[in-house]
Design a protein around this motif. Structure first.
Motif, PDB file in Angstrom:
ATOM      1  N   GLN A  57       0.832  -1.205   0.000  1.00  0.00           N
ATOM      2  CA  GLN A  57       0.000   0.000   0.000  1.00  0.00           C
ATOM      3  C   GLN A  57       0.871   1.261   0.000  1.00  0.00           C
ATOM      4  O   GLN A  57       0.523   2.271  -0.625  1.00  0.00           O
ATOM      5  N   GLY A  58       1.990   1.197   0.739  1.00  0.00           N
ATOM      6  CA  GLY A  58       2.887   2.348   0.784  1.00  0.00           C
ATOM      7  C   GLY A  58       3.445   2.680  -0.591  1.00  0.00           C
ATOM      8  O   GLY A  58       3.520   3.857  -0.980  1.00  0.00           O
ATOM      9  N   LEU A  59       3.824   1.644  -1.333  1.00  0.00           N
ATOM     10  CA  LEU A  59       4.333   1.859  -2.691  1.00  0.00           C
ATOM     11  C   LEU A  59       3.221   2.390  -3.593  1.00  0.00           C
ATOM     12  O   LEU A  59       3.448   3.286  -4.425  1.00  0.00           O
ATOM     13  N   GLN A  60       2.029   1.825  -3.464  1.00  0.00           N
ATOM     14  CA  GLN A  60       0.910   2.292  -4.290  1.00  0.00           C
ATOM     15  C   GLN A  60       0.632   3.767  -4.032  1.00  0.00           C
ATOM     16  O   GLN A  60       0.471   4.553  -4.970  1.00  0.00           O
ATOM     17  N   ASN A  61       0.590   4.144  -2.774  1.00  0.00           N
ATOM     18  CA  ASN A  61       0.332   5.554  -2.439  1.00  0.00           C
ATOM     19  C   ASN A  61       1.465   6.454  -2.914  1.00  0.00           C
ATOM     20  O   ASN A  61       1.220   7.524  -3.485  1.00  0.00           O
TER      21      ASN A  61
ATOM     22  N   GLU B  39       0.432   8.941  -6.164  1.00  0.00           N
ATOM     23  CA  GLU B  39       0.433  10.383  -5.839  1.00  0.00           C
ATOM     24  C   GLU B  39       1.337  11.173  -6.785  1.00  0.00           C
ATOM     25  O   GLU B  39       1.253  12.395  -6.846  1.00  0.00           O
ATOM     26  N   GLN B  40       2.216  10.447  -7.503  1.00  0.00           N
ATOM     27  CA  GLN B  40       3.098  11.093  -8.486  1.00  0.00           C
ATOM     28  C   GLN B  40       2.611  10.822  -9.910  1.00  0.00           C
ATOM     29  O   GLN B  40       3.387  10.838 -10.857  1.00  0.00           O
ATOM     30  N   ASP B  41       1.316  10.540 -10.034  1.00  0.00           N
ATOM     31  CA  ASP B  41       0.663  10.336 -11.332  1.00  0.00           C
ATOM     32  C   ASP B  41       1.085   9.047 -12.023  1.00  0.00           C
ATOM     33  O   ASP B  41       0.966   8.907 -13.239  1.00  0.00           O
ATOM     34  N   VAL B  42       1.617   8.108 -11.248  1.00  0.00           N
ATOM     35  CA  VAL B  42       1.929   6.784 -11.788  1.00  0.00           C
ATOM     36  C   VAL B  42       0.649   5.946 -11.735  1.00  0.00           C
ATOM     37  O   VAL B  42      -0.109   6.016 -10.763  1.00  0.00           O
ATOM     38  N   VAL B  43       0.402   5.189 -12.782  1.00  0.00           N
ATOM     39  CA  VAL B  43      -0.766   4.301 -12.831  1.00  0.00           C
ATOM     40  C   VAL B  43      -0.366   2.950 -12.251  1.00  0.00           C
ATOM     41  O   VAL B  43       0.653   2.383 -12.651  1.00  0.00           O
ATOM     42  N   TRP B  44      -1.144   2.457 -11.321  1.00  0.00           N
ATOM     43  CA  TRP B  44      -0.839   1.170 -10.677  1.00  0.00           C
ATOM     44  C   TRP B  44      -2.004   0.219 -10.949  1.00  0.00           C
ATOM     45  O   TRP B  44      -3.129   0.457 -10.499  1.00  0.00           O
ATOM     46  N   LEU B  45      -1.726  -0.839 -11.702  1.00  0.00           N
ATOM     47  CA  LEU B  45      -2.757  -1.814 -12.055  1.00  0.00           C
ATOM     48  C   LEU B  45      -2.466  -3.151 -11.372  1.00  0.00           C
ATOM     49  O   LEU B  45      -1.449  -3.784 -11.655  1.00  0.00           O
ATOM     50  N   SER B  46      -3.340  -3.550 -10.466  1.00  0.00           N
ATOM     51  CA  SER B  46      -3.238  -4.861  -9.822  1.00  0.00           C
ATOM     52  C   SER B  46      -4.026  -5.856 -10.665  1.00  0.00           C
ATOM     53  O   SER B  46      -5.197  -5.606 -10.980  1.00  0.00           O
ATOM     54  N   ILE B  47      -3.394  -6.951 -11.032  1.00  0.00           N
ATOM     55  CA  ILE B  47      -4.025  -7.902 -11.953  1.00  0.00           C
ATOM     56  C   ILE B  47      -4.191  -9.264 -11.286  1.00  0.00           C
ATOM     57  O   ILE B  47      -3.253  -9.791 -10.681  1.00  0.00           O
ATOM     58  N   ILE B  48      -5.385  -9.806 -11.406  1.00  0.00           N
ATOM     59  CA  ILE B  48      -5.695 -11.129 -10.853  1.00  0.00           C
ATOM     60  C   ILE B  48      -5.878 -12.092 -12.023  1.00  0.00           C
ATOM     61  O   ILE B  48      -6.851 -11.989 -12.780  1.00  0.00           O
ATOM     62  N   SER B  49      -4.936 -13.027 -12.154  1.00  0.00           N
ATOM     63  CA  SER B  49      -5.022 -14.004 -13.244  1.00  0.00           C
ATOM     64  C   SER B  49      -5.505 -15.369 -12.750  1.00  0.00           C
ATOM     65  O   SER B  49      -5.490 -16.328 -13.529  1.00  0.00           O
TER      66      SER B  49
ATOM     67  N   ALA C  61      -4.239   1.182  -2.586  1.00  0.00           N
ATOM     68  CA  ALA C  61      -4.486   2.356  -3.430  1.00  0.00           C
ATOM     69  C   ALA C  61      -4.076   2.125  -4.882  1.00  0.00           C
ATOM     70  O   ALA C  61      -3.404   2.972  -5.485  1.00  0.00           O
ATOM     71  N   PRO C  62      -4.455   0.977  -5.464  1.00  0.00           N
ATOM     72  CA  PRO C  62      -4.165   0.815  -6.889  1.00  0.00           C
ATOM     73  C   PRO C  62      -5.066   1.722  -7.713  1.00  0.00           C
ATOM     74  O   PRO C  62      -6.145   2.112  -7.268  1.00  0.00           O
ATOM     75  N   THR C  63      -4.620   2.046  -8.910  1.00  0.00           N
ATOM     76  CA  THR C  63      -5.485   2.794  -9.816  1.00  0.00           C
ATOM     77  C   THR C  63      -6.695   1.947 -10.182  1.00  0.00           C
ATOM     78  O   THR C  63      -7.811   2.450 -10.293  1.00  0.00           O
ATOM     79  N   ALA C  64      -6.459   0.663 -10.381  1.00  0.00           N
ATOM     80  CA  ALA C  64      -7.548  -0.274 -10.703  1.00  0.00           C
ATOM     81  C   ALA C  64      -7.097  -1.699 -10.397  1.00  0.00           C
ATOM     82  O   ALA C  64      -5.906  -2.006 -10.429  1.00  0.00           O
ATOM     83  N   VAL C  65      -8.084  -2.532 -10.082  1.00  0.00           N
ATOM     84  CA  VAL C  65      -7.852  -3.975  -9.982  1.00  0.00           C
ATOM     85  C   VAL C  65      -8.481  -4.595 -11.226  1.00  0.00           C
ATOM     86  O   VAL C  65      -9.657  -4.334 -11.526  1.00  0.00           O
ATOM     87  N   LEU C  66      -7.704  -5.384 -11.957  1.00  0.00           N
ATOM     88  CA  LEU C  66      -8.160  -5.939 -13.228  1.00  0.00           C
ATOM     89  C   LEU C  66      -8.229  -7.457 -13.162  1.00  0.00           C
ATOM     90  O   LEU C  66      -7.471  -8.095 -12.427  1.00  0.00           O
ATOM     91  N   PHE C  67      -9.125  -8.024 -13.978  1.00  0.00           N
ATOM     92  CA  PHE C  67      -9.329  -9.476 -13.992  1.00  0.00           C
ATOM     93  C   PHE C  67      -8.861 -10.087 -15.311  1.00  0.00           C
ATOM     94  O   PHE C  67      -9.204  -9.592 -16.388  1.00  0.00           O
TER      95      PHE C  67
END
Length: 205
Positions: free
Chosen positions: A77-81, A85-95, A119-125
């Motif tokens: 979560q710390g890395l995600q935040n 916060e620096q406009d990096v997109v974070w996509l968590s993916i569940i395969s 705090a991911p930008t989105a969780v994707l499937f």
């Protein structure tokens, strides 16, 4: 029934969109293969829509002890935040495929995000595993960094200590953090590829 039919239609649409990219595998310092996946709201998310921004891909499975290691102490979560916060997109993916460990629906994914303060930008499937296999994602976690030009700049482990013990986090070199700091400073990534560790991804079949 209508909800199921709608889901099937969206899945078919996503499959058709990613077919042209099936033959292009991910390689560091090469263009990152594009993909389209559904988020927790059933909306399509396309990687190339984020061109111009850094993108972090995080393969995840909430039941994996190695994933739990990085969420229980707040490291992930710390890395995600730090980076979103620096406009990096974070996509968590569940395969994880349906019926296998780690496969969840959108409501459960949103619940986990809230419970863990993630705090991911989105969780994707990625239930068919198409995108995971395209990126050669093997474990959870397995991390990737894509630069604003769409080039893959890092692939591998989150850090240097291959354990499920949260106490090791502070002693480890965090490869994801190291890669992002170097890129944001205009420097090349010093360790572009590392061996990922964690639980094997529970792909279909």
């Amino acid at each position: 029934m209508k909800k199921f039919v709608s889901y099937v239609k969206r899945s078919i649409a996503v499959t058709l969109l990613i077919l042209p990219n099936l033959l292009s595998a991910a390689k560091v310092d090469a263009p990152a293969p594009d993909f389209v996946l559904l988020n927790t709201q059933g909306e399509q998310v396309k990687l190339s829509d984020y061109r111009g921004q850094y993108v972090v891909l995080e393969w995840t499975n909430h039941l994996c002890p190695y994933v739990q290691k990085h969420y229980s102490g707040g490291n992930m979560q710390g890395l995600q935040n730090k980076y979103t916060e620096q406009d990096v997109v974070w996509l968590s993916i569940i395969s994880s495929a349906p019926g296998k460990q780690g496969h969840i629906d959108g409501d459960k994914a949103d619940s986990l995000t809230t419970e863990r303060g993630a705090a991911p930008t989105a969780v994707l499937f990625d239930p068919e595993g198409t995108t995971g296999k395209q990126y050669n994602a093997k474990t959870t976690p397995h991390m990737y960094v894509i630069d604003p030009q769409g080039m893959l700049r890092y692939a591998g482990a989150i850090d240097s200590i291959k354990s499920a013990n949260p106490a090791d986090i502070a002693k480890a070199t965090n490869y994801l953090d190291q890669s992002m700091m170097q890129l944001l400073a205009g420097q090349p990534v010093s360790e572009k590829m590392t061996v990922p560790y964690g639980c094997t991804i529970k792909y279909k079949g």
